[in-house]
Every structure is written in C-alpha cells, then in structure tokens.
Design an enzyme around this catalytic site. Structure first.
Site: not given
Length: 534
Positions: A290, A350, A401
């Site tokens: 990321e 995301k 994440c």
C-alpha cells in the site's frame, strides 16, 4: 433486643440475587485491582509481548472481578479492564498525531468492555454461567467490530494467537471461535477458583477439567490441517514481495512520495539483476505494498513510466498500491495490476477506508476536539467490489492494511476463488511500535482460518510470507529494505470456517444475548407487576 430491621421491611434473604448496596463499596477496591490485572494480562498476550498463553487469564480475572456484582458495578470493572488493555495496546495510533485521537479510540473500545462487564455480572448467577460469559465475549467483539463507523475489530481475543492450540480453532469457526475458546477456558478457570473458595472440590475439579479440555481439543484440531509447506496443495507460483522502505517514519513519508516510489522501483530492478545473474528465481508476480505509489500513475506519466520500467525489468506483473484520484472530489486507495507490456489493468479499491485516517465523518463536529482532522485533506472513497485479482497465473484475495482484521472482507476474496491471500499495508505512520507485529499476527490467523498462504507487503515493515499453518516462512524488520522470493502453492480446498462464514459468530453471540434476556425478562416483569400493584 430490638430488631434493626425497619418496620414493614423483610430481612434480606441470604441467597438473594445481587450484593447488598452497603457492601459494594468495600468490595470494589480489590475487584477494581483484579479488573485492571485482567486488562494487563490481555495486553501481554498480544504481539509486542506475545505471551499468547496468558490470554485466557484475562477473561478469568475479569469474570472473577464482576462475579456476583450488580450490572452497574460490572460496567465499572469492565471499563477499568478495557482502559488498562486498550490504552497501551493502541498507543501506536497516537505516535504522530498526538494523545487525543489515541485516547479517544482506546476509550471508545473500552466502553464495549464496560458493556461486557455489566452483562457478565448480570448473568453470573445463571446455571452454566461460564458458557454464557464466554459467549458474551463473542457478542461484545461482534458489536465492537461493526459500530460505530463500521467498527474496529482490532485487539479481538482470537488475534492474540500466533501459535499454540487455540489457533487451530480458526480453521473451524474463524476469529470468533478462537476468541470463544480462549474466553471459555478463562471463565472455566474462574469457575474453578470460585468453587474452590467455597469448598466445593468436586465443582472445582470439573471446571478445571473443562478448562484443560478446551486447549486439548485445539491440539487435536491441528491434526487434519495443512502444515508449514508453502508448495503443497496446488499449482505453484513464484511470488516476490518487495519492501522498499521510506525515507523516515511519520506522516511526512507522504511528502516524499517520489522517494517511496523510487525505492520500490529500485528494489525491483535490483531483483531483476539478481534473477539475470542466476541468484534468484524469476517471479511470476511481484507484490508491492500500500502507498508504494502515492503519485497517481494514471495522471502522472513519469510515475507510470517508472512502474513500467520495473515491471519490464523483472518480466512479471506487479501489484502496485496506489493513491488514485476520483471518483469526483474523492481519492481511492487502489491496488493496480501493472503488466510489463500493457500497463495498468485490473484494480481493487479498498472497501473499508479507515475513519479519521482516510476519511473524516462529521468533519466540522470533530474539528472542535482536534484540528488534526484537517490532515486528511481529501476523503477516500470506498470500493464496492471483492478484492479478487488475477496476475502471473495466480488468483489472489487482496486486502489493504486494516482490512485484514475484518472477517468478511478476507472471506469474500477467498470464496471468490483465490488461491492465496495478499495483504498490502503501510506502517510508516506508526513508527517503531508493535502495530506492525499485531497486523502480521492477524494475517497469520487468516492463513490458518482459510488454509491459504499469505503474502504481506509493507512499505517499511514488517513484510512477511506466511504458511497455511500460520508459521512465518520469511519476514523483515521495521524500516529496512527487503525482498522475498518464495514458491507458493495456489490452494483451492475450503476450510469449515470458509463454509460457515459468520455463522459461528452469530450463534455464539445469540447464546450470550439469550442469557441476558433470561436475566432481564423476569426483572422487567416484576417491575411491571410492582407498578401495576402501586
């Protein structure tokens, strides 16, 4: 001698539910200390300390503290436990943004422990109360993982286990079943202690036997599960994980985004040179983390050219973590499959941007408490498609994440047909803290839960390759450059946890809620009857 009981008032029966109000203040000090100890024991079980075997002692201590108390006292004791646990556990969240966001987050999580303390106290006189108390842990975590703003399921009991017998339960019921097994072991230990204190040796022996039986069952549950081999179970693909590092820890890494991109390009080109020299096998796919390109490669030709240079040098597609402009006034945290010949292809956006980090809900209101909210200049949009991506002959379930701790987001990708799991993350904003270790621990639980290898790529550490049994095949240190090249099988077998989905969590949460209703129902009926009589 005249009775001390006021006229018209019956003496309190010895077995009446709930402690006398006059006695509660004398009991609370040692109970408060025990609740604080419960929080510290839970803290020590998590990465950073990694004494995973202490995890059951946290629920045991909290259960003993609230046992026999009123719900109000139980709420206080649960709050004390939660603060002693979450304030240090989440200290990484305030490293570069100050104490207010950190303490607000920790305090919000501790409120859920207050609810748990109240519920456990209320149900502590029911038959089979250790079972209901353990189920209430699952119910609390289910609630905490969903509200507010989509929840924050960090620090669940099951995520403390990186090895040992409890971890095996992940393959059968996911993180909720691991947490239930830990909590049940703890509440049975509490039951043994209570029975022993009352001289009920038989009851103490039965409870202790139950507490020992749970981890023993976990040990047996390992037997049919995959082992530590990365290459067994399906077609093998060679995967490279690149950790390019950042110029320095902190929020300023984003101001040096070109340096971060250059680091990842440089590490990939160096890998290509090692491949050409015969020192490394040629990868089928490369995973960048990321934020490896916070320069939008769709709008910046130079950034696109650099990524293409790296992809062509290594001769394999790269999964790039990029910040992409749009839609509209928003930006998107996006994984882009970058082919060496055709450039950008499939993407995953995301699905769960982090509130107060990637977007600010009710910005004007929260600005009253901290001007740090304006560090997030543009809110991130949420994606709406499952993170299944195909590159280099592999089908990967990609999460970005903190998404690794959300059960459904990982499960969706695996169910869609992924042969391995990829976690792209950026830990630069958390400095030299245990946050990265805690995230790797969550990825290790996911490996066992779905029987899939996991490739975790971080900008600045810890990056890792994880076998299906949760063991580490390779890992880096914080704030260093690292490259791993591993042969990884693309597995297609489904675990019971994948089949059952959220079913075990809902069932266990319902058991806890049912116990609460069993306590609350008669009380409500008595109050209605009293009002009617009055």
């Amino acid at each position: 001698m005249p009775s001390a009981t006021p006229t018209g008032t019956l003496p309190r029966p010895a077995g009446a539910a709930g402690p006398a109000r006059a006695r509660t203040p004398r009991r609370l000090p040692w109970r408060t200390a025990l609740a604080a100890a419960a929080g510290l024991l839970l803290l020590l079980a998590f990465p950073g300390w990694s004494l995973w075997w202490l995890a059951p002692l946290g629920p045991a201590a909290l259960t003993l503290a609230v046992s026999g108390q009123r719900a109000r006292a139980g709420a206080w004791l649960g709050l004390v436990c939660g603060l002693c646990w979450f304030v240090p556990l989440l200290s990484w969240s305030g490293i570069f943004v100050g104490a207010v966001p950190w303490l607000a987050l920790a305090g919000a999580q501790a409120v859920f422990l207050a609810l748990l303390g109240a519920a456990t106290a209320a149900t502590s006189r029911l038959p089979l109360w250790p079972l209901w108390a353990a189920a209430l842990w699952v119910a609390q975590e289910a609630l905490r993982g969903r509200v507010p703003f989509g929840g924050f399921p960090w620090g669940r009991l099951g995520l403390s286990q990186t090895e040992g017998p409890f971890l095996a339960f992940a393959a059968y019921g996911g993180v909720p079943l691991v947490g239930f097994a830990i909590a049940l072991t703890g509440t049975l230990l509490a039951a043994a202690a209570r029975s022993s204190a009352r001289g009920a040796r038989r009851g103490a022996a039965l409870a202790l036997a139950g507490a020992l039986a749970v981890p023993a069952l976990g040990g047996l549950a390992w037997l049919p599960l995959p082992g530590s081999s990365l290459t067994e179970g399906g077609p093998v693909r060679t995967v490279a994980v690149v950790q390019g590092d950042v110029p320095q820890p902190g929020l300023e890494f984003n101001a040096r985004r070109r340096a971060v991109l250059d680091n990842h390009v440089g590490q990939t080109v160096a890998l290509a040179e090692a491949v050409a020299a015969g020192e490394q096998p040629r990868p089928d796919l490369v995973v960048w983390p990321e934020n490896s390109s916070d320069i939008d490669p769709y709008r910046n030709a130079d950034a696109a050219a650099q990524i293409t240079t790296a992809a062509r040098a290594i001769g394999a597609p790269i999964l790039v973590g990029a910040v992409v402009g749009g839609p509209g006034e928003y930006v998107s945290n996006t994984a882009v499959v970058w082919d060496p010949e055709t450039g950008p292809g499939d993407t995953y956006v995301k699905r769960h941007p982090v509130p107060f980090a990637e977007y600010i809900p009710h910005r004007d209101f929260f600005r009253l408490f901290s001007d740090k909210v304006d560090l997030v200049r543009r809110d991130f949009a949420a994606g709406d498609e499952v993170g299944l991506l195909e590159l280099g002959g592999a089908r990967v379930a990609d999460v970005i994440c903190f998404e690794v701790v959300y059960d459904g987001l990982v499960r969706d990708g695996v169910r869609a047909g992924a042969g391995m799991i990829v976690v792209q993350t950026n830990n630069a904003t958390f400095g030299y803290t245990a946050e990265s270790e805690q995230q790797v621990a969550a990825a290790r639980v996911r490996a066992v839960e779905f029987g899939r290898p996991v490739a975790l790529a971080s900008t600045s550490g810890i990056s890792a390759v994880i076998a299906p049994d949760g063991s580490l095949a390779a890992s880096s240190r914080l704030f260093e450059s690292a490259v791993f090249v591993e042969e990884i099988a693309q597995r297609d077998t489904a675990t019971p946890a994948e089949w059952l989905g959220a079913g075990p969590e809902w069932l266990l949460a319902a058991l806890g809620a049912g116990a609460l209703l069993a306590v609350a129902g008669p009380g409500l009926r008595r109050r209605r009857a009293g009002r009617a009589a009055a």
